[in-house]
Motif scaffolding. Structure first.
Motif, PDB file in Angstrom:
ATOM      1  N   ILE A   1      42.784  51.659  90.939  1.00  0.00           N
ATOM      2  CA  ILE A   1      42.154  52.253  89.758  1.00  0.00           C
ATOM      3  C   ILE A   1      42.885  51.780  88.506  1.00  0.00           C
ATOM      4  N   GLY A   2      44.219  51.811  88.564  1.00  0.00           N
ATOM      5  CA  GLY A   2      45.040  51.466  87.401  1.00  0.00           C
ATOM      6  C   GLY A   2      44.826  50.064  86.900  1.00  0.00           C
TER       7      GLY A   2
ATOM      8  N   GLU B   1      51.520  47.137  85.614  1.00  0.00           N
ATOM      9  CA  GLU B   1      51.704  45.797  86.176  1.00  0.00           C
ATOM     10  C   GLU B   1      50.826  44.788  85.452  1.00  0.00           C
ATOM     11  N   MET B   2      49.624  45.224  85.074  1.00  0.00           N
ATOM     12  CA  MET B   2      48.706  44.316  84.409  1.00  0.00           C
ATOM     13  C   MET B   2      49.173  43.950  83.006  1.00  0.00           C
ATOM     14  N   VAL B   3      50.098  44.728  82.457  1.00  0.00           N
ATOM     15  CA  VAL B   3      50.647  44.346  81.157  1.00  0.00           C
ATOM     16  C   VAL B   3      52.108  43.934  81.301  1.00  0.00           C
TER      17      VAL B   3
ATOM     18  N   ILE C   1      43.276  49.793  82.923  1.00  0.00           N
ATOM     19  CA  ILE C   1      44.125  49.343  81.825  1.00  0.00           C
ATOM     20  C   ILE C   1      43.307  48.640  80.743  1.00  0.00           C
ATOM     21  N   ASP C   2      42.273  47.893  81.134  1.00  0.00           N
ATOM     22  CA  ASP C   2      41.471  47.182  80.142  1.00  0.00           C
ATOM     23  C   ASP C   2      40.714  48.164  79.253  1.00  0.00           C
TER      24      ASP C   2
ATOM     25  N   LYS D   1      40.223  50.894  73.995  1.00  0.00           N
ATOM     26  CA  LYS D   1      39.939  52.130  73.251  1.00  0.00           C
ATOM     27  C   LYS D   1      41.157  52.719  72.547  1.00  0.00           C
ATOM     28  N   SER D   2      42.354  52.343  72.988  1.00  0.00           N
ATOM     29  CA  SER D   2      43.505  53.069  72.465  1.00  0.00           C
ATOM     30  C   SER D   2      44.136  52.445  71.239  1.00  0.00           C
ATOM     31  N   MET D   3      44.133  51.150  71.180  1.00  0.00           N
ATOM     32  CA  MET D   3      44.725  50.444  70.041  1.00  0.00           C
ATOM     33  C   MET D   3      46.147  50.923  69.738  1.00  0.00           C
ATOM     34  N   THR D   4      46.962  51.026  70.765  1.00  0.00           N
ATOM     35  CA  THR D   4      48.374  51.367  70.545  1.00  0.00           C
ATOM     36  C   THR D   4      49.213  50.178  70.996  1.00  0.00           C
TER      37      THR D   4
END
Lengths: 148, 193
Positions: free
Chosen positions: B65-66, B153-155, B70-71, B76-79
């Motif tokens: 799921i993670g 992990e994806m980042v 993440i995408d 949506k978060s722009m942090t």
């Protein structure tokens, strides 16, 4: 002043899921109350069948509160049921107003539905949760019954 | 002055989390909670009540799921996160808020800055659940650990994530420990002709 002496939840296959007595009741009376609750199942079924036969679409079967289903001396058995055939019983010593009992049984039903949402609770088995017992106990304590 | 700056950052992140939460489509919470509960019960049944296996399965499910979530989070978060510390606050205030509707707190940073705890005061996954004694070793919400692990992990952050405390087991709060193993830098492969 009417008093709440017992609460019971009976499952669809007539297995008692939760039975608890409140207040000062002797052991003998406790057993008798439990028997009374089980024996009230027949009149309840009878009442439900009557309602449905008079009104086949069940349109009038609102909220399934059945009221006092069985007099038992100075005790009165009040019941509510649901389409899932779960029966909720409240026994009072002395006659009490319908309004409070209706609300009590509705709240009890809400507590039962919360319990059912516990994925670890096996349906149609006795409810052993201490939290549930506490919540029902508090509900009984907080309910003020009034004479009709 | 540094404290004021930190407080401002924390408030900014909290607002960011709320904004991101507003943008998300919502579903009925009860449906979600009951679905998750059924998933856990089915896993227990399928694995003959072997709690260790189910804990691992929940983590794997979470991981899958993670890596996808993440995408959505990034769009949506722009942090922007410049450091591991930034990711901790962002996960707690924005990530959790966006997807679970509740935010977490970051606590107990290790001295080397490689390990921290996420504290949840309210875990919606466990809304109706009561853990029976025979499952006392089950980490009911272990899916959350997998989600955090997969997403980070994806980042490029390779982390180890595990439950420390669970309110379902009677603890005062729910605590998840995140430990940095290494930062994986993207290495572009040289194509051989």
């Amino acid at each position: 002043m009417p008093q709440l002496v017992a609460i019971a939840i009976i499952g669809r296959h007539s297995i008692p899921l939760f039975v608890e007595t409140y207040g000062d009741v002797s052991e003998e009376t406790e057993l008798w109350l439990q028997c009374t609750m089980v024996s009230s199942l027949d009149p309840i079924e009878e009442r439900v069948r009557t309602i449905l036969s008079q009104d086949p679409k069940g349109a009038g079967f609102d909220n399934k509160y059945l009221g006092a289903v069985m007099p038992a001396g100075e005790y009165h058995v009040h019941a509510a049921t649901s389409n899932t055939l779960v029966k909720l019983l409240a026994i009072t010593r002395g006659t009490a107003r319908d309004m409070e009992l209706k609300n009590l049984l509705r709240t009890l039903h809400d507590m039962y539905t919360d319990q059912v949402c516990n994925p670890f609770y096996e349906l149609e088995t006795p409810i052993t949760s201490a939290t549930f017992r506490q919540r029902v106990g508090k509900l009984v304590n907080d309910t003020q019954l009034k004479q009709p | 002055m540094a404290m004021q700056g930190q407080r401002r950052d924390a408030m900014a992140l909290t607002r960011q989390g709320e904004r991101a939460f507003e943008k998300m489509e919502k579903i009925n919470a009860e449906l979600f909670v009951v679905t998750y509960g059924s998933l856990v019960m089915q896993l227990l049944q399928d694995n003959s009540d072997n709690v260790d296996v189910v804990n691992k399965e929940l983590d794997t499910i979470g991981y899958n799921i993670g890596v996808r979530l993440i995408d959505e989070y990034l769009s949506k978060s722009m942090t922007p996160c410049k450091s591991f510390k930034d990711t901790a606050e962002a996960t707690a205030k924005v990530g959790f808020k966006m997807f679970l509707g509740v935010s977490a707190h970051v606590h107990n940073w290790s001295e080397d800055g490689k390990s921290y705890s996420l504290i949840l005061e309210d875990n919606p996954l466990t809304t109706f659940a009561e853990l029976p004694d025979r499952y006392s070793d089950l980490w009911y919400s272990n899916v959350l650990c997998g989600v955090i692990r997969g997403a980070l992990e994806m980042v490029s952050w390779k982390v180890e994530v595990a439950f420390v405390k669970d309110q379902l087991k009677g603890a005062d709060c729910t605590e998840i420990r995140v430990t940095l193993l290494k930062q994986v830098s993207e290495a572009f492969r040289q194509d051989d002709d």
